[in-house]
Design a protein around this motif. Structure first.
Motif, short mmCIF file in Angstrom:
data_model
loop_
_atom_site.label_atom_id
_atom_site.label_comp_id
_atom_site.label_asym_id
_atom_site.label_seq_id
_atom_site.Cartn_x
_atom_site.Cartn_y
_atom_site.Cartn_z
N PHE A 113 -6.86 3.82 -4.91
CA PHE A 113 -7.65 4.36 -3.80
C PHE A 113 -8.25 5.72 -4.14
O PHE A 113 -7.57 6.60 -4.66
CB PHE A 113 -6.78 4.48 -2.54
N GLU A 136 0.87 -1.19 0.00
CA GLU A 136 0.00 0.00 0.00
C GLU A 136 0.90 1.23 0.00
O GLU A 136 1.61 1.48 0.98
CB GLU A 136 -0.89 -0.02 1.24
N MET A 151 -2.25 -1.60 -3.41
CA MET A 151 -3.07 -0.38 -3.41
C MET A 151 -2.16 0.82 -3.64
O MET A 151 -1.10 0.92 -3.03
CB MET A 151 -3.78 -0.19 -2.06
N TRP A 192 -8.16 -2.38 2.40
CA TRP A 192 -8.46 -3.20 1.23
C TRP A 192 -9.92 -3.64 1.22
O TRP A 192 -10.63 -3.50 0.21
CB TRP A 192 -7.53 -4.42 1.20
N ILE A 208 -5.98 -2.02 -6.37
CA ILE A 208 -6.99 -0.98 -6.14
C ILE A 208 -6.32 0.38 -6.25
O ILE A 208 -5.26 0.62 -5.66
CB ILE A 208 -7.61 -1.12 -4.73
#
Length: 509
Positions: free
Chosen positions: A232, A174, A204, A303, A230
């Motif tokens: 964000f 992340e 992420m 997540w 992902i």
């Protein structure tokens, strides 16, 4: 070719769209104001009520002042603009999703009372710090964790690559910024290979942080490579401060037993493969053992709030996939900060360290844009005899922000705080170390965005062996930096009016 890339870049297109919306907004307000006294009266009433509403809100006084002044100057436009842009809380949808997941994970984050008792017997003040972090952020303190400090991004990168290659079950990452280059390409190669081997690889990245660095929809490209991804809070070109709630964390978790965090993003300047603002100094920590659990849960919370994936979080606990024995190395408490809870955990951790310091506090920060509480704490610490030293960049990444940072020097110097600017270049590290016993390393800058708007993280450490390394790095860095003096303040007085204006609007920058 370069010109075409800029002309058709996502950043430029988004900027023009927002500028166009703002121009329409200003035009309509101007037209309404001239066409009707009734509309002007209504606008004035809106502005008056907005000011009263701001005054009574439970928010930082500096943030209130930054809005009240433009409302009083521009009246109708200021009041309505606040209604459009003044909300600094995440969207309702984001709030509900994160709150739902947080309830699920909270049962997995129980504090071991024996550890608390141990800390209490050693130092009741530190016990108070630990208790605050646990109660405010929900993340407990751990033992049985080894710590390693990185004084530069290059060292962090070398170990991160090595640990990623060792992964057997899963990799969670992340990061606020990812940029194509040597650092990211080498990591991507490993992630792609591990995904092919059947590991659970998740990534992420913050869409705003990567707006000018990655192609639009880059997460789809990674998904095609087998990496679950992902972006964000996907950036939308709308006049809304909801877009200010960014994921500024930097977390890597390998098989639950090894974790990394700190200020280092996945871009070449962080490892000095690309020069932007002189030598780039950043810091990080690696944890091995039980303390990694907090970082794992931090990642899984974010997540699952964006993509519901997990029902049983216990399968990711550190000991399940750990082969090597972990030696106990002091006490560690990775913690998160969120704009959801109305609690400025990051700032309060810093304030607790400053307020309890007996001998010294050394601080690394790229931005020194502080509120009254932080200014008071730093000045009081220096006045009671604590050796307070702050290192800021010698070569800034943002010149306006650098002028704003320097605007706080005068009051701090008058109180006895010592300020150094890192001569070789830009310091992006976020580090506090105090009295050879306590330190925190993480992602939290000393500015309003980090403290009030972003999702952040850090690691609070007590009596860990790496604290000696942090102190030595602080002393080495200070020796390479130029001490800022009161004479420098006098020489820069021609900027004082501009700096005063910047300080008023600092919470909105």
């Amino acid at each position: 070719m370069k010109v075409l890339r800029v002309l058709f870049s996502r950043m430029l297109i988004v900027g023009l769209m927002i500028l166009f919306q703002f121009a329409i907004f200003v035009y309509l307000l101007s037209e309404f104001s001239h066409d009707s006294r009734i509309i002007a009266f209504i606008g004035n009433m809106i502005s008056a009520f907005v000011v009263l509403w701001i005054i009574n809100k439970r928010e930082n006084p500096a943030y209130k002042l930054a809005w009240i002044i433009p409302i009083l100057i521009f009246n109708i436009a200021g009041g309505i603009l606040y209604l459009v842009l003044g909300n600094k809380k995440p969207s309702k949808d984001m709030r509900l999703r994160l709150e739902r997941v947080h309830k699920k994970i909270s049962k997995y984050l129980k504090q071991n009372e024996e550890i608390l008792e141990e800390v209490k017997n050693k130092d009741k003040i530190i016990y108070g710090h630990v208790n605050y972090i646990n109660n405010a952020s929900g993340y407990p303190m751990h033992k049985n964790t080894e710590t390693k400090y990185y004084s530069l991004g290059e060292y962090y990168y070398a170990d991160l690559i090595e640990e990623l290659k060792k992964a057997k079950k899963y990799i969670f990452m992340e990061y606020f910024i990812i940029a194509e280059g040597e650092m990211w390409n080498s990591i991507l190669e490993i992630l792609e290979q591990k995904a092919k081997e059947g590991l659970d690889v998740r990534l992420m990245y913050d869409d705003m942080g990567c707006l000018s660095l990655l192609p639009y929809g880059y997460f789809k490209e990674l998904e095609r490579k087998g990496i679950k991804c992902i972006a964000f809070n996907t950036f939308k070109p709308l006049l809304s401060l909801v877009m200010n709630n960014r994921d500024h964390r930097k977390i890597a978790v390998i098989d639950g037993h090894t974790g990394f965090t700190g200020g280092i993003n996945l871009a070449d300047e962080y490892i000095n493969k690309k020069e932007r603002f002189g030598h780039w100094k950043d810091t990080g920590v690696m944890l091995k053992g039980e303390g990694v659990w907090n970082l794992t849960m931090m990642f899984l919370e974010m997540w699952n709030a964006n993509r519901q994936t997990d029902s049983d979080f216990s399968i990711y606990r550190p000991k399940i996939h750990q082969v090597e024995t972990t030696l106990s190395d002091g006490y560690v408490q990775p913690y998160g900060d969120s704009p959801l809870d109305g609690e400025v955990v990051g700032e309060n951790v810093y304030l607790n360290i400053i307020n309890s310091a007996k001998e010294y506090v050394y601080i690394f920060t790229p931005y020194l844009i502080i509120d009254n509480e932080m200014m008071t704490a730093l000045c009081l610490a220096a006045k009671r005899g604590v050796n307070v030293k702050i290192v800021t960049p010698g070569i800034p990444d943002k010149k306006t922000v650098f002028k704003l940072t320097r605007s706080y020097y005068g009051e701090l110097l008058d109180a006895g705080v010592k300020i150094y600017e890192y001569t070789p270049g830009f310091i992006h590290a976020k580090v506090f170390i105090c009295d050879d016993e306590v330190a925190t390393v993480g992602t939290i800058n000393m500015d309003y965005r980090s403290l009030f708007l972003h999702f952040e993280c850090g690691v609070y450490m007590y009596k860990c062996r790496c604290i000696n390394d942090i102190k030595q790095d602080a002393l080495d860095t200070i020796s390479k930096s130029r001490e800022f003096s009161k004479k420098d303040i006098k020489d820069g007085r021609r900027n004082s009016l501009w700096q005063a204006i910047l300080r008023v609007f600092a919470p909105l920058m």
